[in-house]
Structure formats: C-alpha cells, structure tokens
Design a protein around this motif. Structure first.
Motif, PDB file in Angstrom:
ATOM      1  N   GLY A 131       0.786  -1.226   0.000  1.00 29.00           N
ATOM      2  CA  GLY A 131       0.000   0.000   0.000  1.00 29.00           C
ATOM      3  C   GLY A 131       0.818   1.274   0.000  1.00 29.00           C
ATOM      4  O   GLY A 131       0.736   2.076   0.929  1.00 29.00           O
ATOM      5  N   GLU A 150       0.310  -2.161  -4.710  1.00 22.23           N
ATOM      6  CA  GLU A 150      -0.761  -1.180  -4.498  1.00 22.23           C
ATOM      7  C   GLU A 150      -2.006  -1.606  -5.273  1.00 22.23           C
ATOM      8  O   GLU A 150      -1.946  -1.961  -6.436  1.00 22.23           O
ATOM      9  N   ASP A 179      -3.849  -6.895  -5.273  1.00 20.72           N
ATOM     10  CA  ASP A 179      -4.209  -7.128  -3.887  1.00 20.72           C
ATOM     11  C   ASP A 179      -3.048  -7.836  -3.176  1.00 20.72           C
ATOM     12  O   ASP A 179      -2.643  -8.924  -3.587  1.00 20.72           O
ATOM     13  N   ALA A 180      -2.548  -7.230  -2.106  1.00 25.05           N
ATOM     14  CA  ALA A 180      -1.405  -7.809  -1.391  1.00 25.05           C
ATOM     15  C   ALA A 180      -1.708  -9.214  -0.877  1.00 25.05           C
ATOM     16  O   ALA A 180      -0.800 -10.025  -0.724  1.00 25.05           O
ATOM     17  N   ASN A 235       2.715   1.026   6.040  1.00 20.89           N
ATOM     18  CA  ASN A 235       1.622   1.665   6.759  1.00 20.89           C
ATOM     19  C   ASN A 235       0.384   0.945   6.244  1.00 20.89           C
ATOM     20  O   ASN A 235      -0.180   1.309   5.225  1.00 20.89           O
TER      21      ASN A 235
HETATM   22  N1  SAM Z   1       1.865   4.173   2.374  1.00 21.19           N
HETATM   23  C1  SAM Z   1       0.987   5.325   2.299  1.00 21.19           C
HETATM   24  C2  SAM Z   1       1.286   6.253   3.440  1.00 21.19           C
HETATM   25  O1  SAM Z   1       1.935   5.821   4.388  1.00 21.19           O
HETATM   26  O2  SAM Z   1       0.868   7.416   3.386  1.00 21.19           O
HETATM   27  C3  SAM Z   1      -0.492   4.899   2.275  1.00 21.19           C
HETATM   28  C4  SAM Z   1      -0.956   4.087   3.455  1.00 21.19           C
HETATM   29  S1  SAM Z   1      -2.706   3.803   3.496  1.00 21.19           S
HETATM   30  C5  SAM Z   1      -2.946   3.547   5.231  1.00 21.19           C
HETATM   31  C6  SAM Z   1      -2.929   2.141   2.885  1.00 21.19           C
HETATM   32  C7  SAM Z   1      -2.661   1.896   1.407  1.00 21.19           C
HETATM   33  O3  SAM Z   1      -2.909   0.513   1.113  1.00 21.19           O
HETATM   34  C8  SAM Z   1      -3.527   2.682   0.440  1.00 21.19           C
HETATM   35  O4  SAM Z   1      -2.719   3.244  -0.556  1.00 21.19           O
HETATM   36  C9  SAM Z   1      -4.482   1.627  -0.176  1.00 21.19           C
HETATM   37  O5  SAM Z   1      -4.893   1.935  -1.501  1.00 21.19           O
HETATM   38  C10 SAM Z   1      -3.609   0.382  -0.118  1.00 21.19           C
HETATM   39  N2  SAM Z   1      -4.354  -0.894  -0.077  1.00 21.19           N
HETATM   40  C11 SAM Z   1      -5.557  -1.133   0.505  1.00 21.19           C
HETATM   41  N3  SAM Z   1      -5.878  -2.452   0.395  1.00 21.19           N
HETATM   42  C12 SAM Z   1      -4.854  -3.041  -0.268  1.00 21.19           C
HETATM   43  C13 SAM Z   1      -4.589  -4.373  -0.682  1.00 21.19           C
HETATM   44  N4  SAM Z   1      -5.452  -5.365  -0.435  1.00 21.19           N
HETATM   45  N5  SAM Z   1      -3.445  -4.632  -1.354  1.00 21.19           N
HETATM   46  C14 SAM Z   1      -2.546  -3.628  -1.622  1.00 21.19           C
HETATM   47  N6  SAM Z   1      -2.748  -2.350  -1.238  1.00 21.19           N
HETATM   48  C15 SAM Z   1      -3.877  -2.051  -0.575  1.00 21.19           C
END
Ligand code: SAM
Length: 282
Positions: free
Chosen positions: A58, A79, A105-106, A123
């Motif tokens: 993410g 992402e 999707d992670a 994060n």
């Molecule tokens: N890393 C950035 C920061 O610290 O400002 C964003 C953190 S934000 C809490 C979580 C991130 O995870 C978002 O960009 C969201 O789109 C992404 N995300 C949500 N579900 C996800 C998934 N299943 N797989 C990958 N990324 C995901």
C-alpha cells in the motif's frame, strides 16, 4: 537533508495527491502520512537499508516509498488503487532501478517469490493488516522470507501483538507473534499525523524472527490458540475439550485444566503444542 539526488527532484506529497486526484478512499483504508521527517524515522526502524531488499504494501501516493528509496532500499511495492500508479511511476523515476510496483491485492501476492528475502515496511490498510500479519507469522517454513516486519497498526492491535500473559490484550495474536519472533512497539503515532486523521491512535511494530522451538508445528499452535482463546473466559478443560489430545497433554505436562488461556505463558503454549505435535493429534 538527504544526499540522494532523487529526493530533490520530487514535488511535495500534497502536490502529488492534488495533481493525481488521490482523494482518500475509506474502503481502501487510505490514511496518508505526508510528514517526510516522520516517514524517514519509520523507514529507519529496520536499520540501514542501503542495498537491502524491502517490500511495501500500500504505497498510496508514495510517502513511505520515497523514504525507503532515500534510505537506499531496493523496493517492491504492491498497491491496489490504480489511481496511485502514475504517482508511483514518478517516484520510481527519481530513484532509477530501485522501485518495482505491482498492481493488485497484497493478499494475492506470493511475497517470497516477488520480494524475498526482504525487510517489510508498511503503513498497512486497516482492513487487511491483521490478515497479512497472521499470514507472515504463520506457515511451517522458518526462518520466513522476510528479514523483519515494520508495520503500522491501530494502537489497540499493536498492544495485542506485544501483550504479556494476564493482560486483557493478551491472546492469539500475542502468542503467534512471540513464539518464534521478537516483537516490540517501536513508535506511537498520533492520529493527527494522517490525512485524513483516523478515529484512533496508531503505532509502529517492529518484529524480527528468532529460532523456532523444536518439535512444534505452526499449524498445531494455531489450532491450539484458536481453541483456547476462542472461549477465553472459560477454563482450559472446557475451551480445549474439542481439540483431540489437548486435555491429555495438559495432564501429562502438569498444567492445571482449571486455568484460563490468558494465564498461560507463550512458553506453556509452545510446550502443549509440542506435546500435541508429538502425539500427531494436533
Ligand atoms: N503508504 C501510504 C502512506 O503511508 O501514506 C499509504 C498508506 S494507506 C494507510 C494504505 C494503502 O494501502 C492505500 O494506498 C491503499 O490503496 C492500499 N491498499 C488497501 N488495500 C490493499 C490491498 N489489499 N493490497 C494492496 N494495497 C492495498
């Protein structure tokens, strides 16, 4: 100030967010951190990253991503939100050859193949954070593909990961995180550090693997803790009655079955799981 030339070429994160229309999506757990000093402090938690592999879940607009790249990491980032990809391309261009972004999707990524061995720094989105942690802590292969985990959680989840027996926070997550890993609460982060601010406080947890106790299957320990803490107010003789061989194992080990799960130390859970693994009932 960073000596890396890439750092100077990147516009501020607020500008990236505005230019790419990255309004935060609640469904994707998006709470962005824009304070670059705070991001540098988080990226420093695993130790020096120059030339090390790192894995981020993410990256969003790329704040933590650029901090990891500034630290010299070779980074794979996953992402799910397509809107972020152009912004991440821009970040990658400022650090040539250091960043590979996977769109998706992670939970569907095989990290051992895509990124390992690597330091995980993320994060995490709240909705998938615990599922990813349980997956990374589980499995029979040990040491794992990750060298360390540096993960942002809601403070309440972070406290469950490092909890000691007898506390209200002690449960399945504490045992799974502590039986063959060393977790510590590295940093509390105020809700005002995020855009938009979430309702709750957060904390960064740092976890390193340690040698696995001999003769214990991870799957057995997971079943044991699920049964024991599934009914945490009940005595073990009640909560473990459906787990074949568990009550006999307690008896052989001299563990009083009238105790409750939250009074058992991590070592005691390991001993019971070893007994079950040896008896091939777990
Ligand atoms: N890393 C950035 C920061 O610290 O400002 C964003 C953190 S934000 C809490 C979580 C991130 O995870 C978002 O960009 C969201 O789109 C992404 N995300 C949500 N579900 C996800 C998934 N299943 N797989 C990958 N990324 C995901």
């Amino acid at each position: 100030m960073s000596a890396d030339p890439g750092a100077g070429r990147l516009p501020p994160l607020r500008e990236i967010i505005a230019r790419h229309g990255l309004s935060a999506s609640k469904a994707l757990g998006q709470n962005f951190i824009l304070d670059e000093q705070l991001l540098d402090r988080i990226a420093a938690i695993p130790g020096p990253l120059a030339g090390e592999r790192a894995y981020e879940v993410g990256p969003g607009p790329g704040g933590l991503t650029r901090a990891l790249l500034r630290a010299g990491a070779e980074l794979v980032a996953v992402e799910r939100d397509r809107r972020c990809l152009a912004a991440l391309d821009e970040t990658g261009a400022a650090f040539p050859g250091q960043l590979r972004v996977i769109e998706g999707d992670a939970l569907a990524v095989d990290e051992a193949i895509e990124a390992g061995p690597a330091h995980v720094v993320a994060n995490l989105p709240y909705n998938v954070g615990t599922a990813l942690l349980v997956r990374w802590l589980g499995g029979e292969a040990w040491p794992p593909w990750w060298k360390s985990l540096t993960l942002m959680f809601q403070l309440e989840v972070a406290e469950r990961i490092v909890a000691r027996p007898g506390s209200g926070a002690y449960g399945r997550l504490a045992v799974l995180a502590q039986w063959r890993s060393l977790p510590r609460l590295a940093m509390k982060v105020h809700r005002s550090a995020f855009v938009p601010p979430p309702k709750v406080m957060s904390a960064v947890i740092h976890i390193v693997p340690k040698p696995q106790p001999e003769g214990v299957r991870s799957a057995t320990l997971e079943r044991l803790t699920a049964a024991a803490f599934g009914q945490r107010r009940k005595m073990l003789r009640r909560s473990l009655q459906s787990l074949p061989g568990a009550l006999e194992a307690l008896d052989r080990l001299g563990i009083d079955p009238s105790r409750r799960a939250e009074t058992l130390s991590v070592e005691e859970f390991v001993t019971v799981a070893r007994e079950l693994s040896a008896a091939r009932t777990g």
